[in-house]
Design a protein around this motif. Structure first.
Motif, PDB file in Angstrom:
ATOM      1  N   ARG A   1      20.504  32.794 -73.126  1.00  0.00           N
ATOM      2  CA  ARG A   1      21.250  33.827 -73.830  1.00  0.00           C
ATOM      3  C   ARG A   1      20.922  33.822 -75.325  1.00  0.00           C
ATOM      4  O   ARG A   1      20.854  34.877 -75.963  1.00  0.00           O
ATOM      5  CB  ARG A   1      22.749  33.640 -73.601  1.00  0.00           C
ATOM      6  CG  ARG A   1      23.197  34.139 -72.231  1.00  0.00           C
ATOM      7  CD  ARG A   1      22.923  35.641 -72.154  1.00  0.00           C
ATOM      8  NE  ARG A   1      22.932  36.160 -70.809  1.00  0.00           N
ATOM      9  CZ  ARG A   1      24.011  36.659 -70.217  1.00  0.00           C
ATOM     10  NH1 ARG A   1      25.165  36.666 -70.832  1.00  0.00           N
ATOM     11  NH2 ARG A   1      23.922  37.155 -69.000  1.00  0.00           N
TER      12      ARG A   1
ATOM     13  N   GLU B   1      17.464  35.405 -75.808  1.00  0.00           N
ATOM     14  CA  GLU B   1      17.590  36.845 -75.550  1.00  0.00           C
ATOM     15  C   GLU B   1      18.218  37.553 -76.748  1.00  0.00           C
ATOM     16  O   GLU B   1      17.783  38.654 -77.135  1.00  0.00           O
ATOM     17  CB  GLU B   1      18.447  37.082 -74.305  1.00  0.00           C
ATOM     18  CG  GLU B   1      17.771  36.726 -72.992  1.00  0.00           C
ATOM     19  CD  GLU B   1      18.746  36.697 -71.833  1.00  0.00           C
ATOM     20  OE1 GLU B   1      19.959  36.957 -72.066  1.00  0.00           O
ATOM     21  OE2 GLU B   1      18.320  36.421 -70.700  1.00  0.00           O
TER      22      GLU B   1
ATOM     23  N   ARG C   1      16.695  40.575 -79.062  1.00  0.00           N
ATOM     24  CA  ARG C   1      17.311  41.872 -79.343  1.00  0.00           C
ATOM     25  C   ARG C   1      17.356  42.156 -80.840  1.00  0.00           C
ATOM     26  O   ARG C   1      17.146  43.289 -81.281  1.00  0.00           O
ATOM     27  CB  ARG C   1      18.714  41.935 -78.737  1.00  0.00           C
ATOM     28  CG  ARG C   1      18.717  41.994 -77.215  1.00  0.00           C
ATOM     29  CD  ARG C   1      20.071  42.417 -76.683  1.00  0.00           C
ATOM     30  NE  ARG C   1      21.109  41.461 -77.014  1.00  0.00           N
ATOM     31  CZ  ARG C   1      21.370  40.365 -76.316  1.00  0.00           C
ATOM     32  NH1 ARG C   1      20.649  40.071 -75.256  1.00  0.00           N
ATOM     33  NH2 ARG C   1      22.354  39.550 -76.667  1.00  0.00           N
TER      34      ARG C   1
ATOM     35  N   ASP D   1      20.626  41.305 -67.827  1.00  0.00           N
ATOM     36  CA  ASP D   1      20.232  41.494 -69.223  1.00  0.00           C
ATOM     37  C   ASP D   1      21.365  42.152 -70.011  1.00  0.00           C
ATOM     38  O   ASP D   1      21.712  43.304 -69.735  1.00  0.00           O
ATOM     39  CB  ASP D   1      18.973  42.366 -69.273  1.00  0.00           C
ATOM     40  CG  ASP D   1      18.439  42.540 -70.691  1.00  0.00           C
ATOM     41  OD1 ASP D   1      19.067  42.035 -71.638  1.00  0.00           O
ATOM     42  OD2 ASP D   1      17.384  43.196 -70.837  1.00  0.00           O
TER      43      ASP D   1
ATOM     44  N   TRP E   1      21.010  45.841 -71.447  1.00  0.00           N
ATOM     45  CA  TRP E   1      21.259  47.071 -70.698  1.00  0.00           C
ATOM     46  C   TRP E   1      22.462  47.824 -71.257  1.00  0.00           C
ATOM     47  O   TRP E   1      22.465  49.055 -71.314  1.00  0.00           O
ATOM     48  CB  TRP E   1      21.516  46.761 -69.226  1.00  0.00           C
ATOM     49  CG  TRP E   1      20.347  46.226 -68.481  1.00  0.00           C
ATOM     50  CD1 TRP E   1      19.018  46.357 -68.809  1.00  0.00           C
ATOM     51  CD2 TRP E   1      20.383  45.478 -67.262  1.00  0.00           C
ATOM     52  NE1 TRP E   1      18.242  45.729 -67.877  1.00  0.00           N
ATOM     53  CE2 TRP E   1      19.044  45.187 -66.907  1.00  0.00           C
ATOM     54  CE3 TRP E   1      21.403  45.032 -66.435  1.00  0.00           C
ATOM     55  CZ2 TRP E   1      18.716  44.473 -65.772  1.00  0.00           C
ATOM     56  CZ3 TRP E   1      21.081  44.309 -65.299  1.00  0.00           C
ATOM     57  CH2 TRP E   1      19.747  44.033 -64.969  1.00  0.00           C
TER      58      TRP E   1
END
Length: 383
Positions: free
Chosen positions: A64, A67, A71, A352, A355
């Motif tokens: 996480r 990720e 982003r 994800d 999304w």
């Protein structure tokens, strides 16, 4: 990931030309990446790769965290005409292998690392078994009339001509056939290979509903067919979300991938017949029917009350969370659906979180994609 000491990885972006690649590489280095490389992409444009040395823990929280960093890097890329296109995860000690040969554009910021946004992994709801009983099976033929009227040789799948599809469908109808191998060949290898759709995918969908409605297949096989229908229906939303970042950069709305809309419509056309069998199906099949209903609220509302009851029966469990999401979608409570989807993404780390932030995509489509992708992960408890 066994044996990894700590996790690192890459974040990859595409820009139109070398000028924007240079600007983005510099911006990503300034953002905190110790090394950024850019090369011409075989698919056109330039690929910019930011090497993320982390280190991150090798667990759900670590995934996480990286990720979230990705982003944030994607937001930087958008300012320079770029959009994300994949990346990698590896043992931090193996990043030097990913760097490969010298690139024409290299920007460095030794000792830097991008700020890691605060993230948390929520404890998941407990699993719950989804029964495949009671079940009734009736002897009798499966109606495959019209199968040979379709010009399969003019249609295609992942391996070329779809002329083999009729034989594979007949093999599924055969009570003595190799069910698992045939199903995997038809969908995993051919019609939905790696999540793509083909010209032969949509015309196949009505025959799946006939296999289900025949009553000749046991509950486990009916469940398999419903699952493939759910996977097929979900490709449209998946492709919209996959195009969202690119669409923002190009100043347009996201577009679905080829054939995905046809497939989505084809599954929807079968849904009224499938929903008519709700009362005769065991809980595991009802669970997938509820998920399908959530993707087509205008059709699924006919079993809205039944979904509400089933969600209450599984309250506080993983299946219950997805049923609550389906219930919100069927009753067109899109804000509630997004909230439930966010809760699910909080504990289902294979989904994800990006999304839910995609631009140009409705809340119902985002929540529906969480439903379609995540629900498949609880079906391992069907029994």
């Amino acid at each position: 990931m066994a044996g990894w000491s700590a996790m690192g990885g890459t974040h990859e972006f595409v820009v139109p030309d070398d000028h924007q690649a240079q600007q983005l590489a510099q911006a990503l280095a300034a953002h905190g990446f110790a090394q950024v490389m850019a090369r011409p992409s075989p698919q056109g444009g330039w690929k910019v790769t930011a090497f993320d040395e982390g280190p991150y823990p090798v667990d759900a929280l670590g995934h996480r965290m990286i990720e979230a960093v990705g982003r944030a890097a994607a937001a930087v890329a958008r300012l320079h005409g770029g959009y994300p296109q994949g990346g990698s995860r590896c043992d931090v000690g193996m990043l030097h292998v990913l760097r490969g040969a010298d690139a024409p554009i290299v920007c460095t910021n030794p000792g830097a690392r991008p700020a890691a946004p605060a993230v948390a992994v929520v404890a998941p709801a407990p699993p719950a078994p989804l029964a495949l009983t009671p079940d009734t099976v009736q002897d009798g033929p499966v109606d495959l009339s019209g199968l040979d009227d379709i010009p399969w040789a003019d249609l295609g799948h992942a391996h070329g001509s779809a002329e083999d599809v009729p034989d594979l469908l007949r093999a599924l109808a055969d009570p003595f056939g190799d069910w698992d191998q045939t199903l995997d060949e038809l969908f995993g290898d051919d019609l939905l290979h790696q999540g793509d759709c083909y010209s032969a995918t949509a015309p196949t969908m009505p025959f799946l509903s006939r296999l289900i409605a025949s009553g000749a297949k046991p509950a486990g096989q009916r469940l398999d067919l419903h699952v493939w229908l759910l996977i097929a229906a979900g490709r449209w939303a998946d492709s919209l979300l996959g195009d969202a970042d690119r669409a923002v950069v190009q100043g347009r709305l996201p577009e679905p991938a080829t054939w995905t809309e046809d497939v989505h419509l084809a599954v929807g056309a079968q849904l009224p017949e499938l929903l008519s069998h709700w009362e005769a199906e065991p809980p595991a099949v009802r669970f997938v029917l509820a998920c399908l209903a959530g993707l087509y609220p205008h059709l699924g509302r006919r079993i809205g009350d039944q979904i509400t009851v089933l969600a209450q029966e599984f309250d506080g469990t993983q299946p219950g969370a997805y049923l609550l999401l389906a219930d919100a979608l069927v009753h067109v409570r899109d804000d509630q659906a997004l909230a439930v989807a966010a809760d699910i993404v909080g504990w289902e780390t294979s989904l994800d979180p990006g999304w839910l932030d995609a631009a140009g995509v409705t809340g119902a489509v985002k929540a529906g994609h969480v439903l379609a992708e995540g629900a498949l992960r609880v079906l391992g408890n069907a029994e």
